[in-house]
Design an enzyme around this catalytic site. Structure first.
Site, PDB file in Angstrom:
ATOM      1  N   THR B 172      26.050  11.935  98.861  1.00 56.06           N
ATOM      2  CA  THR B 172      25.045  13.139  98.489  1.00 56.06           C
ATOM      3  C   THR B 172      25.831  14.768  97.842  1.00 56.06           C
ATOM      4  OG1 THR B 172      26.468  14.307 100.116  1.00 56.06           O
ATOM      5  CG2 THR B 172      25.155  13.091 101.070  1.00 56.06           C
ATOM      6  N   GLU B 316      21.187  10.958 104.308  1.00 54.19           N
ATOM      7  CA  GLU B 316      21.898  10.817 105.348  1.00 54.19           C
ATOM      8  C   GLU B 316      20.779  10.225 106.798  1.00 54.19           C
ATOM      9  OE1 GLU B 316      22.633  13.160 104.079  1.00 54.19           O
ATOM     10  OE2 GLU B 316      24.744  14.363 104.596  1.00 54.19           O
ATOM     11  N   LYS B 422      18.244  25.111  97.048  1.00 58.41           N
ATOM     12  CA  LYS B 422      17.734  24.217  96.280  1.00 58.41           C
ATOM     13  C   LYS B 422      17.237  23.806  95.411  1.00 58.41           C
ATOM     14  CE  LYS B 422      16.565  19.546  98.402  1.00 58.41           C
ATOM     15  NZ  LYS B 422      16.131  18.475  99.643  1.00 58.41           N
ATOM     16  N   TRP B 427      20.500  19.849  95.029  1.00 59.24           N
ATOM     17  CA  TRP B 427      21.202  20.942  95.872  1.00 59.24           C
ATOM     18  C   TRP B 427      22.033  21.246  94.904  1.00 59.24           C
ATOM     19  CZ3 TRP B 427      19.308  21.504 100.341  1.00 59.24           C
ATOM     20  CH2 TRP B 427      19.002  21.057 101.392  1.00 59.24           C
TER      21      TRP B 427
END
Lengths: 523, 523
Positions: B172, B316, B422, B427
């Site tokens: 991430t 995730e 975002k 991100w």
């Protein structure tokens, strides 16, 4: 990410996401009960609590002997929620067979419909400690189902379930000996449920209204109750002994979109529509299973605009093994019927092999034959109590079916390994011979069995039921057959009978036929 | 029935059942490569063999730094087939970040597009033993991808894989520190694939032609490549940097039925159609993800007759968490748009909780807010190398999203607990941006908030307090920042303030800041 895959998650999902969705029960063509997933969930949790208070412990077997009704559906979820194993007993078994499976499974409780209680007489005499509960009305002095549900409180702390714990148990009708038990783990049924909802398969969805025609005492009712609860589909239960006129009424009244049934029932339904004109246009899928549909039935369904598919499976495969949907490129109606007459493609997750007599893998060319072997996350790798290890090889289930697989991956079962007749070193297909016999307009039904033969080891012997009004002799039948099959396939004898004996699941009982032939028919 | 759930079964399924199905690659709007699942399978097995010969052992990490092309798709399957872990690296990361994740994952091999090789300079200097292979053309003196495939022979004995072995790894973008790795087991991706094919979800099927617009360096490309291979869907890869005109051309040329993309790209596509009139009528589903679509976009899609849905997820969660399809009973177009603007219902298999600040579960009434917690068989329960245990609680993933859930079970994310912006589906870490701002000697304090943006949904906006005696202008601050962050991170504006408002516990109050920006700072 190793969250256990447990069935009770599906129950809670229905409560959380689809609380207002309906479950409807009919008795005959009359609606008898209508409630919601919210009420269903509450009753299931209460019943699970009652089971624990009755002394049912995790891993114990709890049997049902029941038709398709809402209490049977509740048991499908309450028993696994209590950590126990739901053992659905085929109500067409003889009382001694029922006693056998209840004894073999060591069921501690059995839930039975009032009308079926007499079938438990032998079992109760043998196993007096077994608790019997009537699902409907009042039992013979014992607790009834509604007493249990009403007695509360609900199960507060469900036992912790491992995904490999058994959730259900079903016995196959033994054709070569006593019935064999197949245990289903939470994991296997969970994965089977996902498979039932795949867009390329049965595609059960929230938009569906599902009618449970398949008896719930057959392998997990094809898994459809689990799929319906997971997706929030509306469920309709036809009650005891649904006949075609009742099925048609229910489809119309509830707007049924999906149902599954054996071809015999579908054929009756089609005839009923032709005769009396029911509106079945709400059906988006009619899945035929149990035995392959013939072209006439498929054509009739096409003419009615009802999309029909074939699903093939076995008790040992939970039961879904394949699904036959024509290739996207196949649009010609006759070609589509040919696809659906085959058993279809293997469901994702499963793997198969076609093994020849010499043990080698056969090509998938639509011609080479072999025994079908299957493995996968919802395929049995052993029978209950580890019996009959010969049915399994290195984790593969030996199906006992002789099949071909074509280049598109469509399975076609051409024979049962045990229904093949080996005459002078050559195989004769009893299925093909039966088809040739029924191609005779005089013959309504036929069955072929192998009989021992001094010179050729084994030879075919035919039993036929004539069409009403016909009085053909065995020689007439043989004469007709001469043009239809190789000379050496011609049966050693033909026996004209009034009807063919069938097993409890409606299959022709070849064990009885062989005995009949041996007892004098062949003389 | 405890057959392991391994991804390589999906690869073999495509070879067995859909060998003639096509995989097509475009470069811009020009078709550059077209082959079949049969060829794909052969190349994947060859490549897996080459990986093993290169010294890749089971459990090793193999990275990709690549656009959506057929070789990237091959790596999706070859790496897990070799028992290794596919680590897809986000090509938008800065060279130092790329070096960080490659070092953290200890990748032994990295496959990179020629055009992206310069981004590996830092990593190669740090990790000279890492093998770098160019996916296209010839690399700088090393082996190329096609050398490996051609060198044969294919992998004869793939390593035995346990379902809990890792198959893939994705980082991430770090919000409060370095990127965090999420490992995906074979089992989790296998179950995620089934979920992608459910009739009530993305419903990927053999009848689909799938266009992979979602970057394959994002979490498993939403899992769609696995779903396509399992079902036999035709796959189309757009090549590097697909722009809307190219997407429209490909949809028309290939008859694309399913694709997923961020709303920004979809909005561009809609504008293109309005301006130049492309025919997108083959699309049966356009799934919007990455950030929620606005009403204008959904109305435009409705007017074009393109069914649009929202899928919400996280790296995730493999990444699919929810799917937003309007209830069957909702037919009013505006009401349908309202449903799709919510994140939708939880996929079967997953469970969630809404936990208030006081730690109690909040009601699902569409009003009560809480942090969303998720668990399930494809939800991470830890980060790679067990970092950041605070993101998990008793097997639940703490999503960091503040949400409501309505009575129908539709999730709506109303805020983020963590400070992320975002922008166009990617991100931007406000924390990292704040650090870059305060690295400027003129800046004493900084805060970054997200502001709504027509094209990118959200963009960063910076507020800074200068060091005493400084009089830098917003443009000076921006100029300094240019060398410190990726170009697309540069704030839409900078506001110089005397002090930053704080909450009662001394944290910078971003709510007040957002209001300040909205009230004129952004003007």
């Amino acid at each position: 990410m190793n969250q256990p895959l447990v069935l009770t998650d599906l129950l809670h999902r229905a409560r959380e996401f689809f609380p207002a969705q309906e479950i409807v029960e009919y008795g005959g063509a009359t609606e008898t009960h209508r409630y919601t997933n919210r009420d269903f969930h509450e009753r299931v949790v209460s019943l699970a609590g009652a089971l624990v208070r009755l002394g049912v412990r995790p891993g114990d077997r709890v049997a049902t002997l029941a038709w398709n009704h809402h209490r049977h559906l509740e048991l499908y979820f309450a028993v696994p929620l209590a950590g126990a194993v739901l053992h659905t007993v085929n109500l067409r078994l003889e009382p001694t067979e029922i006693a056998y499976v209840l004894g073999h499974a060591e069921d501690v409780v059995v839930f039975a419909d009032l009308s079926l209680l007499p079938r438990l007489d032998v079992a109760r005499a043998e196993r007096p400690a077994m608790i019997v509960i009537a699902t409907d009305g009042s039992g013979p002095g014992e607790l009834t189902y509604e007493d249990l549900v009403a007695e509360g409180p609900p199960l507060e702390n469900p036992p912790r379930i491992d995904e490999n714990d058994l959730a259900a148990l079903c016995y196959t009708s033994g054709t070569t000996g006593p019935p064999k038990g197949v245990g289903y783990s939470h994991r296997s049924l969970y994965l089977h449920t996902f498979a039932a909802c795949l867009a390329d398969g049965h595609a059960i969805s929230e938009r569906d209204t599902v009618l449970h025609v398949v008896p719930m005492f057959h392998a997990n009712a094809w898994g459809i109750p689990f799929a319906a609860l997971m997706t929030g589909a509306k469920q309709v239960l036809p009650g005891p002994h649904p006949v075609p006129a009742e099925i048609a009424t229910i489809v119309e009244a509830e707007g049924v979109t999906y149902t599954g049934m054996v071809p015999t029932v579908a054929a009756d339904l089609v005839r009923l529509v032709a005769r009396e004109g029911a509106d079945l246009s709400s059906l988006r899928a009619l899945v035929l299973g149990g035995s392959p549909p013939d072209d006439e039935l498929l054509r009739a369904l096409q003419e009615l605009g009802i999309p029909a598919f074939q699903g093939w499976g076995m008790t040992e495969i939970s039961p879904m093994g394949t699904f036959s949907r024509p290739l996207p490129s196949v649009t010609d109606p006759a070609e589509r019927r040919r696809s659906v007459r085959k058993q279809g493609r293997l469901l994702p997750g499963l793997r198969w092999r076609l093994v020849g007599e010499d043990g080698t893998d056969q090509p998938h060319d639509g011609a080479a034959r072999g025994e079908l072997l299957i493995r996968g996350p919802w395929v049995a790798t052993q029978y209950f109590r580890d019996e009959h290890p010969e049915s399994f090889a290195d984790g593969w289930l030996r199906t006992g079916d002789i099949a071909t697989i074509d280049a598109d991956g469509y399975l076609e079962i051409v024979d049962r390994a045990k229904d093949l007749i080996k005459s002078g070193g050559e195989w004769i297909s009893s299925v093909a011979l039966e088809q040739a016999l029924t191609a005779n307009p005089a013959v309504a039904e036929s069955a072929v069995v192998g009989v021992p033969h001094e010179r050729w080891q084994e030879r075919p012997y035919a039993l036929v039921v004539l069409e009403p009004g016909r009085s053909d002799t065995p020689d007439d039948v043989l004469a007709d057959l001469r043009d239809r099959v190789p000379r050496w396939w011609l049966p050693e004898g033909v026996l004209v009978v009034d009807e063919l004996p069938r097993t409890s699941v409606g299959k022709i009982d070849k064990k009885v036929l062989r005995a009949k032939v041996a007892a004098g028919g062949a003389g």
